[in-house]
Design an enzyme around this catalytic site. Sequence first.
Site, mmCIF file in Angstrom:
data_model
loop_
_atom_site.group_PDB
_atom_site.id
_atom_site.type_symbol
_atom_site.label_atom_id
_atom_site.label_comp_id
_atom_site.label_asym_id
_atom_site.label_seq_id
_atom_site.Cartn_x
_atom_site.Cartn_y
_atom_site.Cartn_z
ATOM 1 N N GLU A 63 0.857 -1.118 -0.034
ATOM 2 C CA GLU A 63 0.064 0.097 -0.069
ATOM 3 C C GLU A 63 0.776 1.317 0.034
ATOM 4 O OE1 GLU A 63 -2.965 -0.180 3.339
ATOM 5 O OE2 GLU A 63 -1.608 -2.005 3.803
ATOM 6 N N GLU B 282 -5.470 6.311 8.473
ATOM 7 C CA GLU B 282 -4.794 7.608 8.597
ATOM 8 C C GLU B 282 -5.479 8.787 8.280
ATOM 9 O OE1 GLU B 282 -0.539 8.623 9.049
ATOM 10 O OE2 GLU B 282 -1.308 6.915 8.787
ATOM 11 N N ARG C 222 -2.729 8.023 17.586
ATOM 12 C CA ARG C 222 -1.736 7.070 17.994
ATOM 13 C C ARG C 222 -1.080 7.394 19.408
ATOM 14 N NH1 ARG C 222 4.152 6.053 14.895
ATOM 15 N NH2 ARG C 222 5.041 5.194 16.822
ATOM 16 N N LYS D 209 2.125 4.351 1.653
ATOM 17 C CA LYS D 209 2.449 5.025 3.136
ATOM 18 C C LYS D 209 1.842 6.561 3.222
ATOM 19 C CE LYS D 209 5.485 5.681 6.862
ATOM 20 N NZ LYS D 209 4.633 6.666 7.254
ATOM 21 N N ARG E 101 -1.962 9.176 12.495
ATOM 22 C CA ARG E 101 -2.800 7.790 12.637
ATOM 23 C C ARG E 101 -3.828 7.726 13.502
ATOM 24 N NH1 ARG E 101 0.338 2.761 12.858
ATOM 25 N NH2 ARG E 101 -1.081 1.182 12.734
ATOM 26 N N LYS F 91 8.050 0.041 6.404
ATOM 27 C CA LYS F 91 7.690 0.991 5.752
ATOM 28 C C LYS F 91 9.104 1.441 4.739
ATOM 29 C CE LYS F 91 8.902 3.327 10.136
ATOM 30 N NZ LYS F 91 8.295 4.468 11.006
#
Length: 531
Positions: free
Chosen positions: A226, A276, A248, A228, A233, A400
Amino acid sequence: MKHFSKLISDVEITNKTNDKIAAFVDYFTNAPDRDKLWLIAIFTGKRPKRPVKTTVMKQWCMEITGLPEWLFLESYSTVGDLGETMALLLPDPTHEIEKTFSECMQEIVELKAKTDDEKEAYIRHAWSGLEVQERLIFNKLIGGSFRVGVSKKTLVNALAKYSGIEANQLMHSIIGNWNVNSITFEALLNGEHINYDNSKPYPFCLAYALDKELLELGPLSDWQVEYKWDGIRGQIVKRNNEIFIWSRGEELVTEQFPELVEAIKKLEGDFVIDGEILALKDNAILLFNDLQKRLNRKNVTKKLLEDVPIGFYVYDMMEWNNEDIRERPLSFRRDLLEKLFDAASTDNKTLFRSEILTAENWSDLIPIRAEARSMDSEGLMLKQKSSPYHTGRKKGDWWKWKVDPLTIDAVMIYAQKGSGRRSGHYTDYTFAVKKDDGLVTVAKAYSGLTNEEIVQVSRFVKKNSIEKFGPVRTVKPELVFEIAFEGIALSNRHKSGVALRFPRISRWRQDKTVDEIDTIENVKQLILSPH
């Protein structure tokens, strides 16, 4: 007040989180309950409105000390904080004030309704009865600028250690609607004013930066790829027709994003999803600076909703109809996520499934990653399809793979001293690039230099200052630095016409002169060709 003053001193002199937590636990163990409530209120944004303007307090301080304004301002520029400047300049106390923290806070609340003469008399009396540290805290509480290097998460972890209550429950409790004068400390901790079962989130699953060759990961078919995204978050909880949004940082941010709440209402069933939060307008992702306008808002105005609309890119599910599915493989969780969206009765323009990227082999992903910035993305996420939703980080399942940052060469033209432990050095810098026959500011940066380099730059600033604007120094344009940043966009709000995303100092280019820095045309070209 002395106990609260000691707490603030203890947490300011250390950068170790465990030491800060220990200081808070000691305070919660020994302070009166009312003092504990006011401490939590202050640290969660529930402090009272400013009863006296700081400009008036500054005038009273100059009258007491007999200092001319130029000398006061010079002292202010050296210290870097108005409340601390006044605390240091005022004469030693002539008497001792013995009051609890909660008594002082109640007086500050009541001060708002007093006459100007009564306000002046109260503050002068307080100044003459408090030690320097207590006076500093008093000034900040009066001025409405009370900030200490302690996050809500640290405060909550201290409360959890003190009380034995789960941290997430405490976070929901202290962020919720409550008033110091209408709740007890015990009731606040136990969350008697909330229903925690409906809002309870899960710990976030985090990724490591990719540190191996792609072929070492095995077949590409075992991985979900996917983009980033670089926003906030978020975890959205929907249970029993109640909706909660957690960041987050384990903060409850539901009220800051009302359009997300409305969008979630259109989805059937109970669930917990991960994704996100991004600022989205006209199918484009706005700058992170725009997204920041929506953060920490008690009231989100209609204009702000229109100027900075919010979208949520969903990429995982942790709970479905009250069943914890975190141990099920990612492929299973993604199938449920697809079914959730497919069952939606209306076309949702706020919630989006994070796109799964397809490729024949690993090498095909390299150009996709290289073009990620053109999609307003930071790079790619690589997730093992068989992986559970871990608590925290587990190396090997989620990676990531970020794009390399953009860089330009710029010259430092302004410098300002830092705060706290950095207050003795110039650590906050403004950089410029060439424009026509002059310079134009393009970025500010506060990080990237070693301690030794900070000392060297500070010496240069002291020897090469041209002008003073309060705490800011204009310096000779001689020091060249490489500035790294994640993205760039045109901006009418900046004199240069561009806005850089997350600028920081990459390195000090002592091998270059100001004649070799970039031009604004070079910088704008990065918008068209950011590679």
